[in-house]
Write a protein that holds these residues in place. Structure first.
Motif, PDB file in Angstrom:
ATOM      1  N   ALA A  36       0.839  -1.216   0.000  1.00 11.84           N
ATOM      2  CA  ALA A  36       0.000   0.000   0.000  1.00 11.84           C
ATOM      3  C   ALA A  36       0.863   1.250   0.000  1.00 11.84           C
ATOM      4  O   ALA A  36       1.946   1.282   0.584  1.00 11.84           O
ATOM      5  CB  ALA A  36      -0.908   0.010   1.224  1.00 11.84           C
ATOM      6  N   TRP A  37       0.365   2.271  -0.675  1.00  9.04           N
ATOM      7  CA  TRP A  37       0.981   3.604  -0.660  1.00  9.04           C
ATOM      8  C   TRP A  37       0.074   4.493   0.190  1.00  9.04           C
ATOM      9  O   TRP A  37      -1.116   4.613  -0.090  1.00  9.04           O
ATOM     10  CB  TRP A  37       1.068   4.159  -2.081  1.00  9.04           C
ATOM     11  CG  TRP A  37       1.699   5.516  -2.155  1.00  9.04           C
ATOM     12  CD1 TRP A  37       1.076   6.718  -1.940  1.00  9.04           C
ATOM     13  CD2 TRP A  37       3.067   5.809  -2.437  1.00  9.04           C
ATOM     14  NE1 TRP A  37       1.981   7.740  -2.074  1.00  9.04           N
ATOM     15  CE2 TRP A  37       3.216   7.213  -2.383  1.00  9.04           C
ATOM     16  CE3 TRP A  37       4.186   5.026  -2.722  1.00  9.04           C
ATOM     17  CZ2 TRP A  37       4.431   7.850  -2.616  1.00  9.04           C
ATOM     18  CZ3 TRP A  37       5.389   5.660  -2.965  1.00  9.04           C
ATOM     19  CH2 TRP A  37       5.504   7.064  -2.910  1.00  9.04           C
ATOM     20  N   LEU A  38       0.633   5.087   1.245  1.00  5.38           N
ATOM     21  CA  LEU A  38      -0.183   5.867   2.170  1.00  5.38           C
ATOM     22  C   LEU A  38       0.383   7.273   2.319  1.00  5.38           C
ATOM     23  O   LEU A  38       1.579   7.418   2.610  1.00  5.38           O
ATOM     24  CB  LEU A  38      -0.193   5.190   3.557  1.00  5.38           C
ATOM     25  CG  LEU A  38      -0.482   3.683   3.560  1.00  5.38           C
ATOM     26  CD1 LEU A  38      -0.276   3.102   4.940  1.00  5.38           C
ATOM     27  CD2 LEU A  38      -1.909   3.439   3.078  1.00  5.38           C
ATOM     28  N   ASP A  39      -0.423   8.270   2.116  1.00  7.63           N
ATOM     29  CA  ASP A  39       0.010   9.648   2.372  1.00  7.63           C
ATOM     30  C   ASP A  39      -0.255   9.972   3.837  1.00  7.63           C
ATOM     31  O   ASP A  39      -1.339   9.667   4.368  1.00  7.63           O
ATOM     32  CB  ASP A  39      -0.764  10.622   1.477  1.00  7.63           C
ATOM     33  CG  ASP A  39      -0.313  10.535   0.024  1.00  7.63           C
ATOM     34  OD1 ASP A  39       0.761   9.947  -0.229  1.00  7.63           O
ATOM     35  OD2 ASP A  39      -1.036  11.048  -0.850  1.00  7.63           O
ATOM     36  N   VAL A  40       0.726  10.594   4.474  1.00 13.34           N
ATOM     37  CA  VAL A  40       0.565  10.966   5.890  1.00 13.34           C
ATOM     38  C   VAL A  40       0.908  12.450   6.045  1.00 13.34           C
ATOM     39  O   VAL A  40       1.763  12.970   5.324  1.00 13.34           O
ATOM     40  CB  VAL A  40       1.454  10.090   6.811  1.00 13.34           C
ATOM     41  CG1 VAL A  40       1.014   8.642   6.799  1.00 13.34           C
ATOM     42  CG2 VAL A  40       2.929  10.178   6.416  1.00 13.34           C
ATOM     43  N   PRO A  41       0.259  13.140   7.015  1.00  9.30           N
ATOM     44  CA  PRO A  41       0.444  14.599   7.072  1.00  9.30           C
ATOM     45  C   PRO A  41       1.775  15.037   7.667  1.00  9.30           C
ATOM     46  O   PRO A  41       2.275  16.113   7.328  1.00  9.30           O
ATOM     47  CB  PRO A  41      -0.725  15.064   7.954  1.00  9.30           C
ATOM     48  CG  PRO A  41      -1.110  13.865   8.760  1.00  9.30           C
ATOM     49  CD  PRO A  41      -0.786  12.665   7.931  1.00  9.30           C
ATOM     50  N   THR A  42       2.344  14.233   8.573  1.00  3.38           N
ATOM     51  CA  THR A  42       3.592  14.627   9.242  1.00  3.38           C
ATOM     52  C   THR A  42       4.456  13.386   9.492  1.00  3.38           C
ATOM     53  O   THR A  42       3.956  12.257   9.453  1.00  3.38           O
ATOM     54  CB  THR A  42       3.307  15.251  10.627  1.00  3.38           C
ATOM     55  OG1 THR A  42       2.598  14.257  11.406  1.00  3.38           O
ATOM     56  CG2 THR A  42       2.481  16.520  10.549  1.00  3.38           C
ATOM     57  N   ALA A  43       5.730  13.631   9.807  1.00  5.74           N
ATOM     58  CA  ALA A  43       6.604  12.504  10.166  1.00  5.74           C
ATOM     59  C   ALA A  43       6.137  11.874  11.483  1.00  5.74           C
ATOM     60  O   ALA A  43       6.241  10.661  11.681  1.00  5.74           O
ATOM     61  CB  ALA A  43       8.044  12.984  10.280  1.00  5.74           C
ATOM     62  N   THR A  44       5.601  12.693  12.375  1.00  6.18           N
ATOM     63  CA  THR A  44       5.083  12.156  13.647  1.00  6.18           C
ATOM     64  C   THR A  44       3.944  11.177  13.364  1.00  6.18           C
ATOM     65  O   THR A  44       3.893  10.080  13.940  1.00  6.18           O
ATOM     66  CB  THR A  44       4.586  13.314  14.552  1.00  6.18           C
ATOM     67  OG1 THR A  44       5.676  14.208  14.728  1.00  6.18           O
ATOM     68  CG2 THR A  44       4.088  12.809  15.887  1.00  6.18           C
TER      69      THR A  44
END
Ligand SMILES: Cc1cc2nc3c(=O)[nH]c(=O)nc-3n(C[C@H](O)[C@H](O)[C@H](O)COP(=O)(O)OP(=O)(O)OC[C@H]3O[C@@H](n4cnc5c(N)ncnc54)[C@H](O)[C@@H]3O)c2cc1C
Length: 469
Positions: A221-229
């Motif tokens: 899966a490719w997942l976009d996340v808003p921050t490194a945290t």
């Protein structure tokens, strides 16, 4: 007889190279180091390796082992003296034995990683070491750099995948430690001295490696996340939910992805909106079908979209889609190379510290070097980042002038890594690139122990001089 004719008599005339044939072997993969050598020899057997090494020991000729020459620290490139004999292991490329019941494979050091993986696969087994260079790099090189790659969080580094070794020592003696044992408490664990030694203690000629059952299904899966945290919180949640089924968790910054989209043909972003960070995540199973695994992952993702950890995501539905997603990750180094010169770091930190490191470091570097492009990506599941820095995009010299800042930038990055108790070389080794730098960070007692080991095994200092120590 001259040294050349003596060495040619051991390996055969056509396997003792000079002149034009030698040239491509004297430059490293990144094109940063160019050395000289008396000749390159290509022995075909362990006995031929031993005969070459014994000859060099008797005549005090320095030796530089070379595998696939894909190392990123200049470890396989000889120095400029022209005294060295380059010893290439590519002809030691036999699969010596595959013991299905013992889950082991015994291979010659010159076997490429992809040949080992294919042999395991043909026996319905998995050899899990996975690197983008696997078509060229050799097991001897993987062992000598203790290579990592994308599945370390599940299966460990090359060190953890190795049960036994065969090594030609600097005086030409052969140590046969090709034992396929999972328990062996009969004194010091000598194989671990040679793993990660980058050819400075001896030449690895063979290895017994661990095999694993082949997963029956795999979901990527490719997942976009808003921050490194958010990425690191998601890692913990994925590990809790999927346990050992989580086999890869790669972090990719938008700048890294942008370089791939610019320089590599047929690549496109899998999700629609821009995102500062993305994750490439792989779940594998021996029990669940693709359908079941996929549904489990979808439910998990829904929960984490609701909690705000994920902003968008795509699950690959076919082998082709899986390969397309992996190509985005595996082409980052190549894309960065095409973009121009860059300053690279291969660092390890406790996973929990990654977000803090990333924000502190970006703040510092962007203040001192306005416009600097931070190409951060890597094996977040192991706390290993490739923290690479590219020149501001407006430079006309492809960033050559930017390299003048290398010393200052290295020190800033490595000092901060050290403050957080990290390592300045997670998986690529020291080679000649970090040989001086390591003295700034490693405990002096540890350095003395390493020097004592080197002196004991290689008192004449002939094995890969100028590397590591
Ligand atoms: C595109 C790309 C992606 C990569 N991705 C990764 C990654 O994800 N993880 C990772 O860990 N590395 C990665 N690497 C780095 C590299 O592929 C590994 O370090 C690999 O293990 C090197 O193997 P090699 O056979 O090419 O060794 P070489 O480059 O030939 O040699 C590396 C070192 O090992 C020594 N050596 C080689 N063979 C022997 C031997 N038989 N006995 C004793 N010493 C020997 C050499 O003297 C040198 O010091 C990548 C490289 C590239 C180009």
């Amino acid at each position: 007889m001259s040294h050349l004719s003596e060495l040619a008599a051991i390996v055969g005339n056509s396997y003792c190279l000079q002149g034009d044939e030698l040239q491509p072997l004297l430059i490293d993969w990144r094109g940063r180091y160019q050395g000289k050598a008396r000749c390159a020899v290509k022995p075909a057997t362990t006995s031929e390796v031993a005969a070459v090494v014994r000859y060099c020991y008797q005549h005090q000729l320095p030796l530089v082992p070379q595998g696939g020459n894909t190392g990123l620290c200049g470890g396989a490139t000889p120095n400029e003296s022209g005294d060295s004999v380059l010893i290439c292991l590519e002809r030691l490329n036999t699969i010596r034995n595959l013991d299905s019941a013992n889950h082991t494979i015994t291979v010659g050091a010159g076997t490429t990683l992809s040949q080992v993986k294919a042999a395991a696969n043909a026996a319905n087994k998995l050899f899990p070491l996975s690197l983008a260079s696997e078509g060229s790099c050799q097991i001897g090189g993987n062992l000598s750099t203790n290579a990592g790659g994308v599945q370390v969080l599940r299966y460990g580094n090359t060190r953890e995948l190795t049960l036994g070794l065969e090594v030609v020592l600097p005086n030409g003696d052969i140590w046969n430690g090709l034992r396929g044992l999972r328990k062996d408490n009969t004194g010091y664990d000598l194989k671990n001295l040679f793993i990660g030694a980058e050819g400075t203690l001896g030449i690895i000629t063979g290895a017994v490696l661990k095999l694993f059952p082949k997963p029956t299904s795999q979901v990527t899966a490719w997942l976009d996340v808003p921050t490194a945290t958010a990425a690191i919180e998601l890692l913990a949640a994925t590990q809790t939910c999927f346990g050992d089924n989580l086999t890869a968790f790669e972090l990719i910054s938008d700048v890294s992805l942008g370089l791939v989209l610019t320089h590599i043909a047929n690549c496109r972003k899998p999700t629609s909106a821009p995102s500062p960070w993305s994750i490439l995540c792989e779940i594998s199973s021996q029990q669940d079908s693709f359908q079941t695994l996929s549904e489990r992952l979808e439910n998990f993702l829904d929960t984490h979209i609701d909690s705000g950890h994920i902003t968008d995501g795509v699950i690959a539905q076919s082998e082709l889609q899986t390969q397309t997603l992996w190509a985005l990750r595996e082409n980052i180094s190549e894309a960065q190379k095409r973009e121009g010169f860059s300053i690279k770091h291969d660092i390890a930190l406790p996973v929990s510290v990654l977000p803090l490191f990333l924000s502190e470091m970006a703040h510092e570097l962007e203040n001192v070097y306005p416009g600097i492009r931070i190409v951060a990506f890597g094996h977040a599941g192991d706390g290993n980042l490739h923290y690479n820095l590219s020149h501001p995009g407006d430079s006309s010299d492809k960033g050559l002038c930017f390299l003048a800042h290398q010393h200052d930038i290295n020190q800033r990055v490595h000092d901060r890594v050290s403050q957080h108790n990290g390592s300045i070389s997670a998986e690529h080794g020291l080679g000649q690139l970090k040989r001086e730098e390591i003295r700034r960070y490693k405990d002096p007692v540890e350095m003395q122990l390493m020097e004592a080991i080197k002196k004991t095994l290689d008192p004449q200092g002939l094995m890969n001089p100028g590397k590591v120590l």
